[in-house]
Design a protein around this motif. Structure first.
Motif, short mmCIF file in Angstrom:
data_model
loop_
_atom_site.label_atom_id
_atom_site.label_comp_id
_atom_site.label_asym_id
_atom_site.label_seq_id
_atom_site.Cartn_x
_atom_site.Cartn_y
_atom_site.Cartn_z
N TYR A 176 1.90 9.10 -6.03
CA TYR A 176 2.28 10.49 -5.72
C TYR A 176 3.35 10.99 -6.68
N LEU A 177 4.41 10.21 -6.85
CA LEU A 177 5.51 10.64 -7.71
C LEU A 177 5.07 10.77 -9.17
N MET A 230 10.86 2.89 -3.81
CA MET A 230 11.04 3.93 -4.81
C MET A 230 11.65 3.41 -6.10
N GLY A 231 12.06 2.15 -6.10
CA GLY A 231 12.64 1.57 -7.31
C GLY A 231 13.99 2.17 -7.67
N GLU A 250 17.15 0.44 2.70
CA GLU A 250 16.86 -0.61 1.72
C GLU A 250 15.37 -0.68 1.41
N ALA A 251 14.52 -0.55 2.44
CA ALA A 251 13.07 -0.60 2.22
C ALA A 251 12.61 0.60 1.38
N VAL A 252 13.15 1.77 1.66
CA VAL A 252 12.79 2.96 0.88
C VAL A 252 13.27 2.80 -0.56
N ALA A 253 14.48 2.27 -0.73
CA ALA A 253 15.01 2.04 -2.07
C ALA A 253 14.11 1.09 -2.85
N ALA A 303 0.84 -1.20 0.00
CA ALA A 303 0.00 0.00 0.00
C ALA A 303 0.87 1.26 0.00
N ARG A 304 1.92 1.28 0.82
CA ARG A 304 2.82 2.44 0.85
C ARG A 304 3.53 2.62 -0.49
N THR A 305 3.94 1.50 -1.10
CA THR A 305 4.61 1.58 -2.39
C THR A 305 3.68 2.13 -3.46
N VAL A 306 2.44 1.65 -3.49
CA VAL A 306 1.46 2.15 -4.45
C VAL A 306 1.22 3.64 -4.21
N LEU A 307 1.07 4.03 -2.95
CA LEU A 307 0.85 5.43 -2.60
C LEU A 307 2.02 6.30 -3.08
#
Length: 169
Positions: A71-72, A137-138, A131-134, A63-67
């Motif tokens: 957004y971006l 964000m791809g 690492e999780a943020v990376a 869900a956070r990744t989709v959000l």
């Protein structure tokens, strides 16, 4: 249309936190609502597949990744950062103890470019690892570290004498 089993409960328990993250990223009440709705709509469409292969933390991360990606991608399409409102919305994010701190940080975050703001929100307000943020964000972990360093330096400049606020993140 028939509801996907378990989706309504997931949406009901996650909507508030998703909205808080979306609002910190975009700085606009209505856009944050749209981001959350788009995120939940995308998840609903994929729910049978998601539910089979994911546990609760995995669904939250998805869900956070989709959000974040929604957004971006919206920020890439929208070049103007001007926000026109007929009236100022009454927001629970801006009332109560510490509201001045939240307003100051929200204003400072609003001056960062979208990707930089997303890194700061995910790293310090959502408490995710580099690492999780990376992954969300791809991008590489090194790119996230670089964005993070530049973002914090810019926030220190923006906040000036109020930069001790950064230590409260």
């Amino acid at each position: 249309m028939e509801s996907a089993p378990g989706f309504e409960e997931f949406a009901a328990t996650r909507t508030r936190r998703l909205f808080q993250v979306a609002h910190l990223m975009c700085g606009d009440w209505h856009q944050a609502q749209d981001l959350v709705q788009t995120t939940l709509a995308k998840m609903y469409a994929a729910w049978p597949r998601l539910r089979r292969g994911e546990d609760e933390p995995g669904l939250d991360a998805y869900a956070r990744t989709v959000l974040l990606r929604t957004y971006l991608s919206q920020r890439r399409l929208r070049r103007s950062s001007e926000v026109v409102l007929a009236e100022v919305p009454d927001s629970p994010l801006h009332s109560g103890p510490g509201s001045d701190l939240r307003l100051t940080l929200a204003a400072a975050l609003g001056q960062l470019p979208p990707r930089n703001r997303a890194v700061v929100v995910l790293r310090y307000l959502e408490d995710h690892s580099i690492e999780a943020v990376a992954d969300m964000m791809g991008m590489s972990a090194g790119a996230v570290k670089s964005l993070n360093t530049r973002s914090l330096a810019k926030l220190r400049t923006i906040l000036g004498d109020d930069r001790e606020l950064l230590f409260r993140l």
